[in-house]
Design a protein around this motif. Structure first.
Motif: not given
Ligand code: THU
Length: 131
Positions: A22, A24, A26, A42, A44, A51, A53-55, A88-90, A93
């Motif tokens: 991604s 992206f 985090v 994060n 992946e 994958t 997430c960072a949280e 914001p957290p998914c 998470c």
């Molecule tokens: N991601 C996080 O690390 N935390 C979240 O709360 C939302 C998404 C990461 C997952 C993935 O590696 C990237 O952001 C794009 O979705």
């Protein structure tokens, strides 16, 4: 610990991201009740759904080390590590947070130019499921 200090640690954690798919990145920083801070990024996977997430990276490290009492979490993220908006957290998470935190747990969602949003877990995950 001040919100700004926890946010700085979350920003530092972004540099540890493994995000080749991604782009992206985090970062998260989790403050335990005893003052210990766990950072996470994060991580992946080529198959996408594994994958982490960072949280959750931060939470799982802390829980593995025996921590069960948490005060606050800071999170930030952005494409190629550039923070241009809020991250914001998914939903997954948020549910993981609820497993270990009361509804008054504080989440700092850091954005650009030193801005941040402060939310309780109750605001992020109302009517939550717990056993
Ligand atoms: N991601 C996080 O690390 N935390 C979240 O709360 C939302 C998404 C990461 C997952 C993935 O590696 C990237 O952001 C794009 O979705």
């Amino acid at each position: 610990m001040k919100a700004e200090e926890l946010i700085e640690l979350a920003q530092e954690a972004m540099r540890h991201a493994y995000a080749p798919y991604s782009g992206f990145r985090v970062g998260a920083a989790l403050l335990c009740a005893d003052g210990t801070v766990y950072q996470g990024s994060n991580i992946e996977n080529a198959a996408y759904s594994p994958t982490n997430c960072a949280e959750r990276t931060a939470f799982f490290q802390a829980v593995y080390d025996g921590h069960r009492d948490f005060t606050a979490l800071a999170v930030c993220g952005g494409k190629n590590g550039e923070i241009t908006g809020f991250c914001p957290p998914c939903g997954v998470c948020r549910q993981v947070m609820r497993e270990f935190c009361r509804e008054d747990f504080v989440v700092y969602i850091a954005g650009p130019k030193g801005q941040y949003q402060e939310r309780t877990l109750a605001q992020l995950l109302p009517d939550s499921f717990v056993l």
